[in-house]
Motif scaffolding. Structure first.
Motif: not given
Length: 216
Positions: A10-18, A160-175
């Motif tokens: 359900a994370s934004i990261a997975r919506y960005q990268d299905p 859960d929401e805070a963890i999901s947003m953190f997960m997405t933010s780190l994924a996007n910041a990885r590069g």
């Protein structure tokens, strides 16, 4: 109750990268575990009861030390200055340094009044002279979330929401690998978590006694 797989799906990261071409589930899981570890440390620092575990000690006559439970990190410090995280019946035991036992002779046994923690065990002073049941509350390490058999989210799902947003933010910041950006992501995780904690335990400000007189 949601699992880590539910949160990832359900994370934004997975919506960005299905199709998981950028961030496979295993990578997002690693970020989620970083968030869980950070949040657990935050709860310990705040002495927040949301993250507590409980256990008991059944004392043995003449035995001073007892093993700490697996994963023990820190003892709960109680709700106020008149409480601690360990009690016998309605009486709290107070934390002391291990060196305090020098004040007790071998024959000084009795109902425990104090405790100390060192090297994986709890010591009781004075040494118990009978069988007592001592209760205590403590902070433990959180088990790592897993995907093989999807783990249930910790703390009843309140973060859960805070963890999901953190997960997405780190994924996007990885590069980027920008330290200031990573610091900002952690700061946002802490801000979101503290907002939830504060809402769960609201504090009503006490009115100044002088103000009370004006309102009469």
């Amino acid at each position: 109750m949601a699992t880590i797989q539910d949160v990832i799906d359900a994370s934004i990261a997975r919506y960005q990268d299905p199709d998981e071409t950028l961030w496979p589930d295993a990578e997002l899981l690693a970020y989620a575990n970083k968030a869980v570890s950070y949040l657990n440390q935050l709860l310990i620092q705040r002495n927040d009861p949301l993250g507590l575990s409980s256990d008991t000690i059944t004392t043995v006559d003449g035995t001073e030390t007892y093993d700490l439970p697996s994963g023990f990190i820190a003892m709960y410090r109680g709700k106020g200055c008149d409480q601690s995280g360990m009690w016998l019946d309605s009486t709290f035991l107070w934390p002391v340094r291990e060196t305090e036992k020098a004040n007790y002779y071998d024959a000084d046994e009795g109902e425990p009044k104090y405790y100390y923690i060192i090297d994986g065990y709890i010591g009781l002073l004075p040494v118990p002279d009978d069988e007592y049941t001592i209760n205590y509350r403590y902070f433990a390490a959180q088990d790592a979330l897993e995907l093989s058999t999807p783990s249930t989210m910790p703390w009843g799902g309140v973060f859960d929401e805070a963890i999901s947003m953190f997960m997405t933010s780190l994924a996007n910041a990885r590069g980027e690998m920008d330290v200031s950006m990573i610091t900002q992501v952690y700061a946002e995780l802490e801000r979101s978590a503290l907002a939830v904690v504060s809402a769960r335990t609201p504090v009503r400000l006490r009115m100044n006694p002088r103000m009370k007189k004006r309102h009469r």
